[in-house]
Every structure is written in structure tokens, then in C-alpha cells.
Design a protein around this motif. Structure first.
Motif, PDB file in Angstrom:
ATOM      1  N   ASN A   1     -12.967  38.261  25.593  1.00 29.05           N
ATOM      2  CA  ASN A   1     -13.150  36.922  26.007  1.00 29.05           C
ATOM      3  C   ASN A   1     -13.982  36.253  25.056  1.00 29.05           C
ATOM      4  OD1 ASN A   1     -13.865  34.661  27.092  1.00 29.05           O
ATOM      5  ND2 ASN A   1     -14.719  35.400  29.091  1.00 29.05           N
TER       6      ASN A   1
ATOM      7  N   ASP B   1     -15.493  32.271  32.093  1.00 31.33           N
ATOM      8  CA  ASP B   1     -14.721  33.463  32.762  1.00 31.33           C
ATOM      9  C   ASP B   1     -13.264  33.731  32.093  1.00 31.33           C
ATOM     10  OD1 ASP B   1     -17.165  34.580  33.776  1.00 31.33           O
ATOM     11  OD2 ASP B   1     -16.165  34.704  35.630  1.00 31.33           O
TER      12      ASP B   1
ATOM     13  N   HIS C   1      -5.339  42.102  38.577  1.00 26.76           N
ATOM     14  CA  HIS C   1      -6.052  40.661  38.380  1.00 26.76           C
ATOM     15  C   HIS C   1      -7.394  41.077  37.825  1.00 26.76           C
ATOM     16  CE1 HIS C   1      -8.403  37.269  40.457  1.00 26.76           C
ATOM     17  NE2 HIS C   1      -7.635  36.636  39.289  1.00 26.76           N
ATOM     18  N   GLU C   2      -7.465  40.470  36.475  1.00 23.58           N
ATOM     19  CA  GLU C   2      -8.597  40.819  35.720  1.00 23.58           C
ATOM     20  C   GLU C   2      -9.562  39.704  35.406  1.00 23.58           C
ATOM     21  OE1 GLU C   2      -7.612  42.941  31.875  1.00 23.58           O
ATOM     22  OE2 GLU C   2      -5.458  43.489  32.759  1.00 23.58           O
ATOM     23  N   ARG C   3     -10.773  39.891  35.213  1.00 23.24           N
ATOM     24  CA  ARG C   3     -11.825  38.926  34.799  1.00 23.24           C
ATOM     25  C   ARG C   3     -12.570  39.565  33.845  1.00 23.24           C
ATOM     26  NH1 ARG C   3     -12.508  36.556  40.936  1.00 23.24           N
ATOM     27  NH2 ARG C   3     -11.044  34.768  40.585  1.00 23.24           N
ATOM     28  N   TYR C   4     -12.933  38.765  32.894  1.00 19.37           N
ATOM     29  CA  TYR C   4     -13.839  39.085  31.896  1.00 19.37           C
ATOM     30  C   TYR C   4     -15.042  38.039  31.751  1.00 19.37           C
ATOM     31  CZ  TYR C   4     -10.218  42.355  29.857  1.00 19.37           C
ATOM     32  OH  TYR C   4      -9.541  43.227  29.747  1.00 19.37           O
ATOM     33  N   LYS C   5     -16.361  38.476  31.760  1.00 20.21           N
ATOM     34  CA  LYS C   5     -17.413  37.467  31.481  1.00 20.21           C
ATOM     35  C   LYS C   5     -17.279  37.268  30.133  1.00 20.21           C
ATOM     36  CE  LYS C   5     -19.372  37.849  35.519  1.00 20.21           C
ATOM     37  NZ  LYS C   5     -19.078  36.649  36.672  1.00 20.21           N
TER      38      LYS C   5
ATOM     39  N   GLU D   1      -9.681  34.886  33.048  1.00 21.38           N
ATOM     40  CA  GLU D   1      -9.065  35.275  34.108  1.00 21.38           C
ATOM     41  C   GLU D   1      -7.511  35.564  33.648  1.00 21.38           C
ATOM     42  OE1 GLU D   1      -8.190  34.210  38.585  1.00 21.38           O
ATOM     43  OE2 GLU D   1      -9.275  32.758  37.475  1.00 21.38           O
TER      44      GLU D   1
END
Length: 187
Positions: free
Chosen positions: A170, A175, A112-116, A177
Motif C-alpha cells: 500500500n 487503506d 477481500h483484502e485491506r492493507y493499512k 482495499e
């Protein structure tokens, strides 16, 4: 009876039970009506007892065959991973939350990836053995694979040969996701 047939350490299991019940090898042998050498060789896995032989040794504890093998089963494989159990393996502007903490022997890695906003997967293009796929949950991403650039938004997905140089960025104001998977696990 072969210890590997049952996929357990019969000798180690017998030793653990004997000690747990406060018995010496000699005391167990006497109670079970077998020789001390028999108990010693079984515990050292130098002798694999027959089913009836193991049953006789266990009678000195007393412990049944079904109890012996039931307790020796390895813990059940974890199937469900709650949100709090996902393992963070990233940091900084990118969060990678991995499903499962130990991927040894596994052929799939799921994240589960999150990039600012503005975050990029690295200064250099990535490349590793296997395949990679992902589904964008929210935000906007530019995916570069082997020199081609693709813009993806929520609901879009990707799937490619990860030996080809690739990068993720991103490009949105919020964010990014996504959920991704790669084979074999790459980090």
C-alpha cells in the motif's frame, strides 16, 4: 441397492433411525418380518438390500423410502456469504477476509483484502503454484511481479502466474482495499 450409489451410509442411516424410534435390532426385525441377521448385516453395511428389501425393513419403523433418502441428504452447499460470515485469516496491518471457511477440495480462493498505509505482503517475495487476480476497490498499490513494478489505483486490476515472485504494498495515505482470487487456494 448399493449404498455408494446413493452416496449415503445406508447401514448407518438405518441404525440411526432404529435407535431414534427406540427399537432394538431384534424388535425391528420382528416388526418388519425379516431376520435379525438381515437387520444386523444391513446396519453393518455387510449387505446391501434391494429396494423392496429396504422398504420391508423400513415398514417396521414405519418410515418410507422417500423419507429415508430425503432426510439423509447432506446439507445444501452454501452459496451466499454475508459480510459477517467472511473468515478473517490475516491480522495486523493486513486483513484477509476469505469467502468460505473450509476450502478443502476447492480450486479457488477469494479474498477481500485491506492493507493499512505502508503495509506490505511480507518481507520475502511470495511464490506459489497457480494464478492470481485482483481488482482494486480503493487506494493505491504497488504490485511487483518477477522484477517488474506496477502502480495500481481504484478500478485497476491484475492477473498473473503466481509462480513468479510477487509482492503487494500500500503506497497511499489511506487503506488499500481490493478483492482477489487465486487458484489453487494458497493459504
Amino acid at each position: 441397492m448399493n449404498a455408494s450409489h446413493f452416496d449415503i451410509d445406508v447401514g448407518g442411516r438405518l441404525r440411526e433411525l432404529r435407535i431414534r424410534h427406540g427399537l432394538s435390532q431384534r424388535a425391528l426385525a420382528k416388526r418388519a418380518g425379516v431376520s435379525n441377521a438381515t437387520v444386523s448385516m444391513v446396519e453393518a453395511n455387510r449387505m446391501s438390500p434391494s429396494v423392496s428389501g429396504l422398504r420391508q425393513i423400513l415398514s417396521g419403523i414405519p418410515f418410507s423410502l422417500s423419507e429415508f433418502f430425503a432426510e439423509a441428504r447432506p446439507p445444501a452447499e452454501q452459496v451466499v456469504f454475508r459480510a459477517a460470515e467472511l473468515k478473517e485469516i490475516g491480522g495486523g496491518k493486513i486483513s484477509y477476509r476469505q469467502v468460505g471457511s473450509n476450502l478443502e477440495g476447492r480450486s479457488l480462493q477469494m479474498l477481500h483484502e485491506r492493507y493499512k498505509p505502508g503495509a506490505v505482503s511480507g518481507k520475502a517475495m511470495l511464490s506459489h503454484q497457480g494464478e492470481e487476480a485482483g481488482l482494486i476497490i480503493r487506494g493505491r498499490m504497488v504490485l511487483e511481479v518477477d522484477g517488474a513494478r506496477y502502480e495500481l489505483a481504484a478500478g485497476d486490476a491484475y492477473f498473473f502466474d503466481s509462480r513468479k515472485p510477487h509482492a503487494f504494498r500500500n503506497v497511499g495515505e489511506e487503506d488499500l482495499e481490493l478483492v482477489s482470487a487465486c487458484t489453487p487456494p494458497s493459504f
